[in-house]
Design a protein around this motif. Structure first.
Motif, PDB file in Angstrom:
ATOM      1  N   THR A 175       0.866  -1.190   0.000  1.00  0.00           N
ATOM      2  CA  THR A 175       0.000   0.000   0.000  1.00  0.00           C
ATOM      3  C   THR A 175       0.895   1.230   0.000  1.00  0.00           C
ATOM      4  O   THR A 175       1.986   1.197   0.582  1.00  0.00           O
ATOM      5  CB  THR A 175      -0.938   0.072   1.214  1.00  0.00           C
ATOM      6  OG1 THR A 175      -1.650   1.321   1.171  1.00  0.00           O
ATOM      7  CG2 THR A 175      -0.185  -0.011   2.538  1.00  0.00           C
ATOM      8  N   SER A 176       0.434   2.297  -0.649  1.00  0.00           N
ATOM      9  CA  SER A 176       1.214   3.541  -0.619  1.00  0.00           C
ATOM     10  C   SER A 176       0.704   4.482   0.471  1.00  0.00           C
ATOM     11  O   SER A 176       1.165   5.617   0.571  1.00  0.00           O
ATOM     12  CB  SER A 176       1.172   4.239  -1.990  1.00  0.00           C
ATOM     13  OG  SER A 176      -0.163   4.584  -2.305  1.00  0.00           O
ATOM     14  N   ASN A 177      -0.262   4.022   1.259  1.00  0.00           N
ATOM     15  CA  ASN A 177      -0.688   4.782   2.441  1.00  0.00           C
ATOM     16  C   ASN A 177       0.342   4.481   3.540  1.00  0.00           C
ATOM     17  O   ASN A 177       0.359   3.373   4.093  1.00  0.00           O
ATOM     18  CB  ASN A 177      -2.102   4.328   2.841  1.00  0.00           C
ATOM     19  CG  ASN A 177      -2.556   4.941   4.157  1.00  0.00           C
ATOM     20  OD1 ASN A 177      -1.741   5.302   5.001  1.00  0.00           O
ATOM     21  ND2 ASN A 177      -3.859   5.051   4.326  1.00  0.00           N
ATOM     22  N   LEU A 178       1.197   5.450   3.816  1.00  0.00           N
ATOM     23  CA  LEU A 178       2.354   5.164   4.677  1.00  0.00           C
ATOM     24  C   LEU A 178       1.980   4.813   6.105  1.00  0.00           C
ATOM     25  O   LEU A 178       2.635   3.988   6.748  1.00  0.00           O
ATOM     26  CB  LEU A 178       3.346   6.332   4.653  1.00  0.00           C
ATOM     27  CG  LEU A 178       3.940   6.650   3.279  1.00  0.00           C
ATOM     28  CD1 LEU A 178       5.191   7.484   3.413  1.00  0.00           C
ATOM     29  CD2 LEU A 178       4.226   5.393   2.467  1.00  0.00           C
ATOM     30  N   GLU A 179       0.902   5.431   6.587  1.00  0.00           N
ATOM     31  CA  GLU A 179       0.445   5.090   7.939  1.00  0.00           C
ATOM     32  C   GLU A 179       0.003   3.618   7.982  1.00  0.00           C
ATOM     33  O   GLU A 179       0.360   2.866   8.895  1.00  0.00           O
ATOM     34  CB  GLU A 179      -0.741   5.993   8.285  1.00  0.00           C
ATOM     35  CG  GLU A 179      -0.900   6.252   9.767  1.00  0.00           C
ATOM     36  CD  GLU A 179      -2.059   7.207   9.995  1.00  0.00           C
ATOM     37  OE1 GLU A 179      -2.959   6.824  10.754  1.00  0.00           O
ATOM     38  OE2 GLU A 179      -2.080   8.303   9.390  1.00  0.00           O
ATOM     39  N   LEU A 180      -0.728   3.229   6.949  1.00  0.00           N
ATOM     40  CA  LEU A 180      -1.189   1.837   6.854  1.00  0.00           C
ATOM     41  C   LEU A 180       0.006   0.895   6.640  1.00  0.00           C
ATOM     42  O   LEU A 180       0.082  -0.172   7.265  1.00  0.00           O
ATOM     43  CB  LEU A 180      -2.205   1.721   5.707  1.00  0.00           C
ATOM     44  CG  LEU A 180      -2.933   0.387   5.526  1.00  0.00           C
ATOM     45  CD1 LEU A 180      -3.661  -0.033   6.792  1.00  0.00           C
ATOM     46  CD2 LEU A 180      -3.926   0.487   4.359  1.00  0.00           C
ATOM     47  N   PHE A 181       0.931   1.294   5.782  1.00  0.00           N
ATOM     48  CA  PHE A 181       2.140   0.479   5.534  1.00  0.00           C
ATOM     49  C   PHE A 181       2.850   0.203   6.861  1.00  0.00           C
ATOM     50  O   PHE A 181       3.235  -0.933   7.152  1.00  0.00           O
ATOM     51  CB  PHE A 181       3.080   1.207   4.563  1.00  0.00           C
ATOM     52  CG  PHE A 181       4.317   0.417   4.206  1.00  0.00           C
ATOM     53  CD1 PHE A 181       4.379  -0.337   3.035  1.00  0.00           C
ATOM     54  CD2 PHE A 181       5.432   0.416   5.050  1.00  0.00           C
ATOM     55  CE1 PHE A 181       5.514  -1.083   2.715  1.00  0.00           C
ATOM     56  CE2 PHE A 181       6.570  -0.325   4.741  1.00  0.00           C
ATOM     57  CZ  PHE A 181       6.610  -1.071   3.568  1.00  0.00           C
ATOM     58  N   ASN A 182       2.988   1.253   7.671  1.00  0.00           N
ATOM     59  CA  ASN A 182       3.694   1.094   8.947  1.00  0.00           C
ATOM     60  C   ASN A 182       2.916   0.202   9.911  1.00  0.00           C
ATOM     61  O   ASN A 182       3.509  -0.608  10.623  1.00  0.00           O
ATOM     62  CB  ASN A 182       3.963   2.464   9.585  1.00  0.00           C
ATOM     63  CG  ASN A 182       5.004   3.235   8.780  1.00  0.00           C
ATOM     64  OD1 ASN A 182       5.815   2.628   8.076  1.00  0.00           O
ATOM     65  ND2 ASN A 182       4.982   4.558   8.871  1.00  0.00           N
ATOM     66  N   TYR A 183       1.602   0.338   9.906  1.00  0.00           N
ATOM     67  CA  TYR A 183       0.776  -0.537  10.763  1.00  0.00           C
ATOM     68  C   TYR A 183       0.951  -2.006  10.337  1.00  0.00           C
ATOM     69  O   TYR A 183       1.142  -2.897  11.169  1.00  0.00           O
ATOM     70  CB  TYR A 183      -0.692  -0.117  10.666  1.00  0.00           C
ATOM     71  CG  TYR A 183      -1.643  -1.106  11.302  1.00  0.00           C
ATOM     72  CD1 TYR A 183      -1.684  -1.264  12.691  1.00  0.00           C
ATOM     73  CD2 TYR A 183      -2.491  -1.897  10.519  1.00  0.00           C
ATOM     74  CE1 TYR A 183      -2.548  -2.195  13.286  1.00  0.00           C
ATOM     75  CE2 TYR A 183      -3.352  -2.823  11.107  1.00  0.00           C
ATOM     76  CZ  TYR A 183      -3.369  -2.971  12.477  1.00  0.00           C
ATOM     77  OH  TYR A 183      -4.215  -3.894  13.061  1.00  0.00           O
ATOM     78  N   LEU A 184       0.902  -2.241   9.016  1.00  0.00           N
ATOM     79  CA  LEU A 184       0.978  -3.621   8.513  1.00  0.00           C
ATOM     80  C   LEU A 184       2.317  -4.272   8.827  1.00  0.00           C
ATOM     81  O   LEU A 184       2.406  -5.485   9.002  1.00  0.00           O
ATOM     82  CB  LEU A 184       0.782  -3.643   6.981  1.00  0.00           C
ATOM     83  CG  LEU A 184      -0.564  -3.178   6.440  1.00  0.00           C
ATOM     84  CD1 LEU A 184      -0.551  -3.204   4.908  1.00  0.00           C
ATOM     85  CD2 LEU A 184      -1.700  -4.056   6.954  1.00  0.00           C
ATOM     86  N   HIS A 185       3.359  -3.433   8.907  1.00  0.00           N
ATOM     87  CA  HIS A 185       4.711  -3.995   9.016  1.00  0.00           C
ATOM     88  C   HIS A 185       5.383  -3.728  10.353  1.00  0.00           C
ATOM     89  O   HIS A 185       6.601  -3.750  10.440  1.00  0.00           O
ATOM     90  CB  HIS A 185       5.577  -3.476   7.856  1.00  0.00           C
ATOM     91  CG  HIS A 185       5.058  -3.908   6.523  1.00  0.00           C
ATOM     92  ND1 HIS A 185       4.472  -3.055   5.626  1.00  0.00           N
ATOM     93  CD2 HIS A 185       4.992  -5.133   5.949  1.00  0.00           C
ATOM     94  CE1 HIS A 185       4.091  -3.728   4.556  1.00  0.00           C
ATOM     95  NE2 HIS A 185       4.397  -4.986   4.717  1.00  0.00           N
ATOM     96  N   SER A 186       4.558  -3.475  11.372  1.00  0.00           N
ATOM     97  CA  SER A 186       5.177  -3.337  12.685  1.00  0.00           C
ATOM     98  C   SER A 186       4.735  -4.498  13.568  1.00  0.00           C
ATOM     99  O   SER A 186       3.544  -4.696  13.792  1.00  0.00           O
ATOM    100  CB  SER A 186       4.801  -2.009  13.335  1.00  0.00           C
ATOM    101  OG  SER A 186       3.406  -1.863  13.306  1.00  0.00           O
ATOM    102  N   GLY A 187       5.695  -5.279  14.004  1.00  0.00           N
ATOM    103  CA  GLY A 187       5.396  -6.411  14.884  1.00  0.00           C
ATOM    104  C   GLY A 187       5.587  -5.979  16.326  1.00  0.00           C
ATOM    105  O   GLY A 187       5.568  -4.787  16.639  1.00  0.00           O
TER     106      GLY A 187
END
Ligand code: SAM
Length: 376
Positions: A175-187
């Protein structure tokens, strides 16, 4: 947007963000059918009638990351982990080469250790040798999908794959939505993957001569239609040669169950609208119909082709490990026998009117235009 207005927009060659947003928003049956048909027809005009096949081999489900959406993330302790043997991988590739697919696609969870890097290197050398023995003088085409790696690793794999004319890498931006990208990829331990690192990896692949593929998941909880328009513009600015996109499907092995997922019919329509809008904006790329679309609805890959896709990646992974590569719930093809690929070929040709382009590499027109390569 009504049918009349849609007709006038579809008459254009280039599309504004507002046009793309309008395509993505369509829900009326007749309007959607008209959009998908336009995307299919433009694909025919630009690419001809061929449908390119890549034999997909899921070589391992070990992963060092915890992408929230993914069923094979490290933190899913229910997943039965496996790595295929080199012989199993080469035999699966041989099946694809003998079926005339021309290219194989190797995918896995992510590892960056030397043992894994050398393992992939060895397997790539063996596939190259095998495909020459099987009658492809330059070696079969190879698509890799092993996530973010160093430049040195990408180069080692490029050399081992042997055929630089048909060397490809798939690395979705998701996704190019950076907030969403960060949510998806933070463990648990914080950010595991970052947007700048993803862009850098894509740039490195391109610099090394790979045909570069990317893509997003469609219908991720929290993703808007405006995000999808930005995704298309991001593919454009990355100058992508290939795209692979499919619906986001919830995974009980993932960490997003509570976020839910879109209702099935609406997700199917949105996925097809996104494929078609992307085809209209980026006519020369190769675009794959994803397995996730087949999982959403039986015959989904066929619907993908009817919405502008021109690449199919049939699963040729050995039966014993298929069920363990469970990226999302009920993944399609985990039970199916090798013969099901023959049925898929027949169904695709019969329903879509396309012809499988056998014994060719099937590189995208976009790549051939920028590299000056004539043959494909
Ligand atoms: N590890 C490599 C990477 O991340 O690029 C390759 C394997 S990864 C499992 C391949 C793709 O599967 C991801 O790019 C992601 O878009 C897709 N995927 C994972 N979980 C998914 C889900 N729940 N729904 C739809 N697609 C999913």
């Amino acid at each position: 947007m009504n049918l009349q207005t849609l007709e006038s927009v579809l008459a254009k060659d280039t599309f504004t963000d507002e046009d793309l947003l309008a395509f993505l928003s369509l829900t009326d049956t007749e309007c959607c059918a008209r959009l998908w048909r336009e995307a299919y027809d433009r694909t025919t005009r630009v690419h001809g009638n061929a449908l390119w096949f890549r034999g997909l081999i899921e070589i391992s489900n070990y992963c060092i990351y915890d992408c929230r959406y993914c069923g094979i993330r490290k933190g899913n302790h229910q997943a039965q982990r496996y790595t295929l043997t080199p012989d199993e991988i080469v035999e699966a590739a041989r099946y694809a080469v003998r079926a005339g697919y021309g290219s194989v696609a190797l995918q896995a969870g992510e590892r960056t250790d030397e043992k894994f890097i050398a393992f992939v290197e060895d397997v790539l050398r063996r596939i190259h040798r095998m495909s020459i023995e099987e009658g492809i003088p330059e070696g079969c085409g190879v698509t890799l999908s092993f996530g973010e790696q160093t430049e040195e690793t990408y180069e080692r794999w490029a050399q081992a794959a042997g055929n630089r004319k048909a060397l490809r890498y798939l690395l979705r931006i998701e996704t190019s939505n950076l907030e969403l990208f960060n949510y998806l990829h933070s463990g648990k331990g914080g950010a595991q993957k970052t947007w700048p690192a993803r862009l850098e990896a894509l740039a490195t692949l391109r610099k090394l001569g790979y045909q570069v593929g990317t893509g997003v998941m469609i219908g991720i909880p929290g993703q808007s239609l405006e995000d999808l328009v930005r995704d298309i513009r991001t593919f454009e600015s990355l100058d992508a040669d290939m795209l692979g996109m499919g619906p986001y499907l919830v995974s009980h092995g993932g960490d997003m169950v509570a976020d839910g997922m879109m209702q099935k019919d609406a997700l199917l329509t949105l996925t097809r609208n996104m494929l078609s809008a992307t085809r209209l904006a980026l006519p020369t790329v190769n675009m794959a119909a994803a397995t996730a679309l087949e999982t959403l609805v039986t015959g989904g890959r066929t619907l993908g082709v009817l919405s502008g896709c021109n690449v199919i990646m049939p699963n040729v992974t050995p039966q014993r490990t298929r069920a363990s590569y469970q990226l999302y719930d009920n993944k399609q093809g985990t039970e199916s026998e090798p013969d099901s690929n023959v049925m898929l070929e027949q169904e695709l040709e019969a329903v879509t009117g396309r012809v499988i382009g056998r014994h060719r590499f099937g590189s995208s027109l976009h790549f051939r235009n920028r590299s000056g390569l004539l043959a494909h």
